[in-house]
Design a protein around this motif. Structure first.
Motif, PDB file in Angstrom:
ATOM      1  N   TYR A   1       0.807  -1.224   0.000  1.00  0.00           N
ATOM      2  CA  TYR A   1       0.000   0.000   0.000  1.00  0.00           C
ATOM      3  C   TYR A   1       0.837   1.270   0.000  1.00  0.00           C
TER       4      TYR A   1
ATOM      5  N   ARG B   1      -0.005   3.488  -4.907  1.00  0.00           N
ATOM      6  CA  ARG B   1      -0.893   3.719  -6.057  1.00  0.00           C
ATOM      7  C   ARG B   1      -1.868   4.829  -5.681  1.00  0.00           C
TER       8      ARG B   1
ATOM      9  N   ALA C   1      -7.573   6.675  -5.184  1.00  0.00           N
ATOM     10  CA  ALA C   1      -8.820   6.208  -5.803  1.00  0.00           C
ATOM     11  C   ALA C   1      -8.788   4.709  -6.082  1.00  0.00           C
ATOM     12  N   GLY C   2      -7.623   4.097  -6.031  1.00  0.00           N
ATOM     13  CA  GLY C   2      -7.490   2.671  -6.299  1.00  0.00           C
ATOM     14  C   GLY C   2      -7.233   1.831  -5.063  1.00  0.00           C
ATOM     15  N   ILE C   3      -7.365   2.432  -3.880  1.00  0.00           N
ATOM     16  CA  ILE C   3      -7.116   1.715  -2.627  1.00  0.00           C
ATOM     17  C   ILE C   3      -8.432   1.605  -1.866  1.00  0.00           C
ATOM     18  N   ILE C   4      -8.837   0.388  -1.547  1.00  0.00           N
ATOM     19  CA  ILE C   4     -10.096   0.119  -0.839  1.00  0.00           C
ATOM     20  C   ILE C   4      -9.845   0.135   0.675  1.00  0.00           C
TER      21      ILE C   4
ATOM     22  N   THR D   1     -13.246   3.955  -1.417  1.00  0.00           N
ATOM     23  CA  THR D   1     -11.820   4.071  -1.707  1.00  0.00           C
ATOM     24  C   THR D   1     -11.223   5.017  -0.668  1.00  0.00           C
TER      25      THR D   1
ATOM     26  N   GLU E   1      -9.666   7.653  -1.341  1.00  0.00           N
ATOM     27  CA  GLU E   1     -10.016   8.996  -1.813  1.00  0.00           C
ATOM     28  C   GLU E   1     -11.412   9.397  -1.329  1.00  0.00           C
TER      29      GLU E   1
END
Length: 147
Positions: free
Chosen positions: A53, A68, A71-74, A130, A132
């Motif tokens: 992460y 990353r 917006a691509g991390i849950i 996300t 974000e």
């Protein structure tokens, strides 16, 4: 229940999301900005790095950055990386199922069935946000932005 490690990890990730991708932020800056004990944060960021992460850069100008875009991390994945399964009991877990020692019938156990529902409800929220989106909650100006 979310542990302090999980909470601090989320706070650190949200802090990193404020900066341009790849821009390292020192542990001291994160610790001070988020009121997290530095030694504890070092360990948390190490786990987040090992889970993919965050990335780290050593030396002068070094620190941590998101691996990353936010917006691509849950959010649920961050919590699982630090605290393990979301289920309140191992018998209700999808990924780390383990029957209780004192259970006579796992298929009809009311406690297990209730805890499975609780896990599903928690997962429905945390796995649909996300980093974000989580940063933007409660803010008129989103917390996740590039500096």
């Amino acid at each position: 229940m979310l542990t302090k490690k999980g909470k601090y990890g989320l706070k650190a990730m949200a802090h990193l999301a404020r900066f341009a991708p790849g821009r390292p932020v020192t542990v001291a800056e994160i610790a001070t900005g988020q009121n997290i004990p530095k030694k504890f944060l070092d360990a948390i960021l190490g786990e987040l790095r090992n889970s993919g992460y965050v990335v780290s850069k050593m030396g002068k100008g070094g620190g941590y950055a998101l691996a990353r875009p936010a917006a691509g991390i849950i959010v649920g994945d961050i919590i699982r990386a630090l605290d393990g399964p979301l289920a309140p009991l191992p018998c209700a877990s999808q990924t780390s199922y383990r029957p209780c020692d004192d259970c006579g019938d796992v298929d009809r156990c009311q406690i297990r069935l209730l805890m499975q529902e609780a896990r599903q409800a928690l997962s429905a929220v945390l796995d649909n946000y996300t980093l974000e989106q989580a940063c933007a909650l409660g803010e008129t100006i989103p917390l996740c932005y590039e500096i």
